[in-house]
Design an enzyme around this catalytic site. Structure first.
Site, PDB file in Angstrom:
ATOM      1  N   HIS A   1      67.496  57.861  38.584  1.00 23.77           N
ATOM      2  CA  HIS A   1      66.987  56.504  38.515  1.00 23.77           C
ATOM      3  C   HIS A   1      66.942  56.204  36.742  1.00 23.77           C
ATOM      4  O   HIS A   1      65.943  56.888  36.354  1.00 23.77           O
ATOM      5  CB  HIS A   1      65.754  56.213  39.097  1.00 23.77           C
ATOM      6  CG  HIS A   1      66.055  55.941  40.426  1.00 23.77           C
ATOM      7  ND1 HIS A   1      64.995  55.485  41.410  1.00 23.77           N
ATOM      8  CD2 HIS A   1      67.030  56.292  41.512  1.00 23.77           C
ATOM      9  CE1 HIS A   1      65.506  55.223  42.653  1.00 23.77           C
ATOM     10  NE2 HIS A   1      66.684  55.753  42.756  1.00 23.77           N
TER      11      HIS A   1
ATOM     12  N   TYR B   1      58.121  47.964  42.110  1.00 26.51           N
ATOM     13  CA  TYR B   1      56.582  47.836  42.273  1.00 26.51           C
ATOM     14  C   TYR B   1      56.133  46.259  41.794  1.00 26.51           C
ATOM     15  O   TYR B   1      56.676  45.603  41.020  1.00 26.51           O
ATOM     16  CB  TYR B   1      55.918  48.501  40.838  1.00 26.51           C
ATOM     17  CG  TYR B   1      56.066  49.976  40.696  1.00 26.51           C
ATOM     18  CD1 TYR B   1      54.981  50.713  41.228  1.00 26.51           C
ATOM     19  CD2 TYR B   1      57.077  50.601  40.395  1.00 26.51           C
ATOM     20  CE1 TYR B   1      55.073  52.038  41.207  1.00 26.51           C
ATOM     21  CE2 TYR B   1      57.415  52.052  40.229  1.00 26.51           C
ATOM     22  CZ  TYR B   1      56.222  52.867  40.748  1.00 26.51           C
ATOM     23  OH  TYR B   1      56.531  54.184  40.792  1.00 26.51           O
TER      24      TYR B   1
ATOM     25  N   PRO C   1      48.890  57.582  43.284  1.00 24.92           N
ATOM     26  CA  PRO C   1      50.461  57.785  43.225  1.00 24.92           C
ATOM     27  C   PRO C   1      51.192  56.685  42.557  1.00 24.92           C
ATOM     28  O   PRO C   1      52.300  56.990  42.367  1.00 24.92           O
ATOM     29  CB  PRO C   1      50.771  57.760  44.863  1.00 24.92           C
ATOM     30  CG  PRO C   1      49.606  56.988  45.585  1.00 24.92           C
ATOM     31  CD  PRO C   1      48.625  57.272  44.849  1.00 24.92           C
TER      32      PRO C   1
ATOM     33  N   LYS D   1      52.879  60.646  39.588  1.00 20.59           N
ATOM     34  CA  LYS D   1      52.511  61.878  38.597  1.00 20.59           C
ATOM     35  C   LYS D   1      52.032  63.177  39.609  1.00 20.59           C
ATOM     36  O   LYS D   1      51.837  64.146  38.723  1.00 20.59           O
ATOM     37  CB  LYS D   1      51.257  61.396  37.528  1.00 20.59           C
ATOM     38  CG  LYS D   1      51.565  60.622  36.556  1.00 20.59           C
ATOM     39  CD  LYS D   1      52.634  61.332  35.641  1.00 20.59           C
ATOM     40  CE  LYS D   1      53.530  60.380  34.759  1.00 20.59           C
ATOM     41  NZ  LYS D   1      54.889  60.505  35.299  1.00 20.59           N
TER      42      LYS D   1
ATOM     43  N   TYR E   1      56.077  57.380  32.191  1.00 24.35           N
ATOM     44  CA  TYR E   1      56.365  57.603  33.633  1.00 24.35           C
ATOM     45  C   TYR E   1      57.589  58.646  33.643  1.00 24.35           C
ATOM     46  O   TYR E   1      57.675  59.243  34.861  1.00 24.35           O
ATOM     47  CB  TYR E   1      57.246  56.227  33.974  1.00 24.35           C
ATOM     48  CG  TYR E   1      57.393  55.908  35.387  1.00 24.35           C
ATOM     49  CD1 TYR E   1      56.584  54.968  36.187  1.00 24.35           C
ATOM     50  CD2 TYR E   1      58.632  56.530  36.145  1.00 24.35           C
ATOM     51  CE1 TYR E   1      56.800  55.259  37.611  1.00 24.35           C
ATOM     52  CE2 TYR E   1      58.919  56.331  37.533  1.00 24.35           C
ATOM     53  CZ  TYR E   1      58.026  55.720  38.192  1.00 24.35           C
ATOM     54  OH  TYR E   1      58.177  55.552  39.479  1.00 24.35           O
TER      55      TYR E   1
END
Length: 386
Positions: free
Chosen positions: A72, A197, A289, A293, A381
């Site tokens: 990704h 998200y 979550p 991480k 991220y």
């Protein structure tokens, strides 16, 4: 029985630590209170940072990961339907990989040559504040003892390792959130090529995936919500309401094959070394979550701990074990900060009122308009350096 290191817990952190020690010629016994099937039955996320991928390479357990893992190059964010893609590759030249934590665990199980002791009951570490620690456990009604040089507690938040430390020796930092994630697993293609998200006035939503044909979806619910109150139809209807209309239109629904609610918590224990006992992974810290991480932070812990224990055992130097706690806590707190920030941006907090939502909107708008802010998100991220 005697070994160099006893590892308590055969989740991905304990298995990775055992494998790294094994490859370096350091003997390690792994104790796990559950069966192998139970361990593999745990449903967990699997967004891997490059550092975790590199560690799987080092463990010689990455063949299937590279064949089946999904690269990704970014994520998609939305706020009340407005979308912003964060392009990791363009912003910082890095990416993440989607590969389920269950599969990571399976690969590490298969890579390990030495046996793991499953269904070990009443595991208890002893004398770790001295020079001759040992661990006892029961199996088949018989008590066994393993003498060792070091003990690694990789047995999770509720495990015996941290509970064995005198409470006066620990400082605990914790925040519990008033909501959880209701998640379902479904055998349908993902709604998008990358994770989505979404912030909506009704609550947070996440569209994730396990493979090109299996998807994982979540919606924010009150922490005391009853999962039985959510039929599949109710879940799909609620998810659609929280997504951008275009994304909602692409959603393929089906019967859930797993459904559960996970509470959200931020937690850190300090320090992480107590004589010859070391804490790693969820025994040491928990992150929401939202920032992907948890697994990566655990892998970073055991990479550092493995190097320290190899140095102590083979080179007879205590420098690494002496520095372990302070070193990993620096990275832990940075990951805690990022996970808290992502959680604060994307979830609804009724107690903050209209002002709180406008601040969240301003944060989202700033992120959309600032390449520097996007680079910061991408850097965190995809994983900060160890």
């Amino acid at each position: 029985m005697r070994t160099n290191v006893v590892i308590i817990g055969a989740g991905p952190a304990g298995l990775m630590l055992g494998r790294l020690l094994e490859l370096a010629g350091v003997d390690a016994a792994i104790l796990e209170r559950k069966s192998p099937d139970y361990v593999l039955g745990r449903i967990r996320a699997g967004v891997l940072e490059q550092g975790t991928i590199d560690l799987m390479d080092r463990a010689e357990a990455s063949t299937r990961l590279h064949a089946e893992g999904l690269i990704h190059h970014g994520i998609d964010l939305s706020f009340d339907g407005d979308r912003q893609r964060i392009d990791f590759s363009a912003l910082i030249g890095r990416h993440v990989m989607v590969y389920g934590q269950t599969e990571v665990t399976r690969d590490l199980m298969n890579a390990r040559k030495a046996p793991t002791i499953y269904e070990a009951e009443d595991v208890e570490p002893h004398d770790f504040d001295g020079k001759s620690p040992y661990v006892t456990y029961k199996q088949g009604g018989t008590t066994h003892r393993i003498d060792c040089d070091y003990i690694a507690g990789c047995d999770g938040f509720h495990g015996v390792s941290r509970q064995s430390v005198p409470q006066t020796a620990l400082t605990l930092y914790e925040r519990t959130y008033p909501f959880g994630w209701l998640g379902i697993l479904v055998d349908k293609p993902p709604v998008a090529d990358e994770l989505v998200y979404a912030h909506h006035e009704r609550g947070f939503a996440l569209c994730s995936q396990r493979s090109p044909t299996r998807s994982r979806y979540y919606v924010q619910v009150p922490v005391d919500e009853n999962v039985e109150a959510w039929s599949d139809t109710r879940f799909w209807d609620e998810l659609r309401l929280r997504l951008n209309p275009e994304t909602a239109e692409n959603l393929q629904t089906g019967p859930s094959i797993e459904k559960s609610i996970a509470p959200l918590r931020s937690f850190v224990a300090e320090p992480l070394r107590f004589g010859r006992l070391f804490l790693a992974g969820d025994a040491a810290h928990i992150v929401p979550p939202t920032g992907a991480k948890g697994l990566n932070l655990a892998m970073s812990d055991v990479a550092t701990l493995a190097d320290a224990l190899i140095e102590a055992t083979i080179e007879k130097s205590s420098a690494g074990v002496d520095a372990y706690s302070a070193k990993v806590l620096q990275r832990i707190w940075k990951a805690e900060r990022f996970s808290w920030w992502m959680t604060s941006l994307l979830h609804t907090f009724p107690e903050t009122g209209a002002f709180g939502r406008r601040i969240q909107r301003a944060e989202f708008d700033y992120l959309c308009g600032s390449q520097t802010a996007q680079q910061s998100l991408a850097e965190n991220y995809t994983g900060l350096p160890s």
